[in-house]
Design an enzyme around this catalytic site. Structure first.
Site, PDB file in Angstrom:
ATOM      1  N   GLN A   1      77.427 -27.732 -56.184  1.00  0.00           N
ATOM      2  CA  GLN A   1      76.545 -28.897 -56.297  1.00  0.00           C
ATOM      3  C   GLN A   1      76.572 -29.502 -57.690  1.00  0.00           C
ATOM      4  OE1 GLN A   1      74.781 -29.390 -53.476  1.00  0.00           O
ATOM      5  NE2 GLN A   1      74.673 -27.377 -52.520  1.00  0.00           N
TER       6      GLN A   1
ATOM      7  N   TRP B   1      88.812 -21.453 -64.922  1.00  0.00           N
ATOM      8  CA  TRP B   1      88.973 -20.507 -63.809  1.00  0.00           C
ATOM      9  C   TRP B   1      90.360 -20.608 -63.159  1.00  0.00           C
ATOM     10  CZ3 TRP B   1      84.896 -23.833 -64.524  1.00  0.00           C
ATOM     11  CH2 TRP B   1      85.019 -25.071 -63.919  1.00  0.00           C
TER      12      TRP B   1
ATOM     13  N   GLU C   1      83.377 -21.188 -57.962  1.00  0.00           N
ATOM     14  CA  GLU C   1      83.213 -21.910 -56.685  1.00  0.00           C
ATOM     15  C   GLU C   1      81.732 -22.175 -56.393  1.00  0.00           C
ATOM     16  OE1 GLU C   1      85.149 -22.998 -54.059  1.00  0.00           O
ATOM     17  OE2 GLU C   1      87.046 -22.649 -55.065  1.00  0.00           O
TER      18      GLU C   1
ATOM     19  N   THR D   1      67.124 -32.875 -53.482  1.00  0.00           N
ATOM     20  CA  THR D   1      67.974 -33.452 -52.440  1.00  0.00           C
ATOM     21  C   THR D   1      67.150 -34.124 -51.352  1.00  0.00           C
ATOM     22  OG1 THR D   1      69.272 -31.488 -52.796  1.00  0.00           O
ATOM     23  CG2 THR D   1      70.011 -32.932 -51.053  1.00  0.00           C
TER      24      THR D   1
END
Ligand code: SF4
Length: 352
Positions: free
Chosen positions: A40, A22, A35, A299
């Site tokens: 994560q 990118w 992005e 998480t």
């Protein structure tokens, strides 16, 4: 000192910066996808997903026109599926509001679902060379070490944003932000930072105090809860399995799964599965052998799935606590996006 920090970082980046797919692009759509995927997930995992994604959805309009199930399927395995749902919704919004062109104003970018200040700064600086700071996890760590921050970063977020803004080279914002991310990813790593090679070692307070391994201070976190779940692989007489699609809102929304639910205190796995299937789908089943036990950590919690083969007995399945249900064969099941923990169940079914 600031100009020395800028120059030394840019010099280092131009010599040894990472060659990422990118980085060549100035297309805000392609940069946006990278992005979001990188939010994560590690670079080496992201690269093949990024390339496949752009082949499948080469433009914002192509993404907007896709079915949500295709989008979730393309994301399968990357986790944090809200990112994929938000990308899809944002693409539809961009088509309606901006004729398919990614906006170049901070306020408009921040209004898109799934985009916060650091992602907006990352996209606008990389695509349009706008002088906007970033503060992702890597950058927080680098800046916290640079000033030997005495508190965990979450307690000093405003100060860290200020520092990122002050340091940013307004003549080269694209390269500066990319360089800062590279420094955090390659040298100023969480454990054992490679300060010997770092362009900032002369000015880095943590390094000069010898405390780089203790900064940033860790956030104190309570232990995460552990949920025990009974899961049913329900077979009918035609060798089909019943799967359901989770409601849109909440974790893993829109993905398919094998039905089941949480064990209540003192309940056996078998009793839990019978009860959950009655409550969720309104049908009666019998519970057979254990197929597999799957542990998975998200998480904020950990789950253990106790997965059993089950046999359909009677009743018309209804989507009482999900969006949709379907009987599918093992050959058809790959068409549906499943969360990672359920993919292990499918693999176990294939090898059983
Ligand atoms: S000198 Fe070490 S701790 Fe400081 S910014 Fe560089 S790599 Fe990080």
């Amino acid at each position: 000192m600031i100009s020395d920090l800028r120059q030394s970082l840019l010099h280092w980046y131009r010599a040894v910066g990472r060659d990422l797919p990118w980085r060549m692009s100035r297309d805000p759509y392609e940069i946006w996808i990278s992005e979001i995927m990188l939010q994560q997930t590690q670079v080496k995992t992201v690269i093949p997903y990024y390339q496949r994604w752009l082949e499948q959805f080469p433009t914002i309009a192509a993404l907007a026109n896709a079915d949500q199930q295709q989008v979730l399927k393309a994301w399968q395995g990357l986790g944090y599926y809200a990112r994929a749902r938000n990308l899809h919704r944002a693409a539809q919004f961009i088509v309606q509001q901006y004729n398919g062109h990614f906006p170049d104003q901070m306020a408009a970018v921040l209004a898109l679902p799934g985009i916060g200040r650091t992602t907006a700064g990352g996209i606008l600086s990389a695509a349009f060379n706008q002088p906007l700071p970033i503060l992702d996890g890597n950058v927080k760590r680098v800046l916290a070490r640079l000033v030997a921050l005495a508190l965990p970063p979450t307690k000093e977020i405003a100060q860290l944003w200020q520092l990122s803004e002050t340091l940013l080279d307004s003549l080269h914002p694209r390269d500066f932000n990319q360089a800062l991310m590279d420094l955090g990813a390659t040298l100023c790593t969480p454990h054992k930072p490679n300060c010997q090679l770092c362009p900032w070692s002369r000015h880095c307070q943590a390094y000069n105090l010898g405390v780089q391994s203790q900064v940033p201070m860790s956030e104190s976190r309570p232990p995460i809860p552990h949920k025990l779940i009974g899961v049913a692989v329900i077979w009918n007489d035609r060798e089909q399995i019943l799967i359901d699609r989770r409601r849109q809102e909440g974790l893993l929304g829109g993905l398919w799964e094998f039905p089941g639910g949480k064990l209540e205190p003192g309940e056996t796995v078998e009793a839990c599965i019978v009860r959950e299937i009655q409550e969720e789908l309104g049908i009666e089943i019998s519970v057979g052998d254990r197929l597999i036990t799957v542990d998975h950590t998200y998480t904020h919690f950990r789950v253990t799935l106790y997965v059993h083969h089950c046999r359909y007995i009677r009743g018309e399945p209804q989507p009482l606590e999900c969006d949709e249900i379907r009987w599918v064969t093992l050959a058809e099941i790959d068409q549906y996006p499943f969360p990672k923990a359920n993919v292990q169940i499918i693999e176990a079914l294939r090898t059983a």
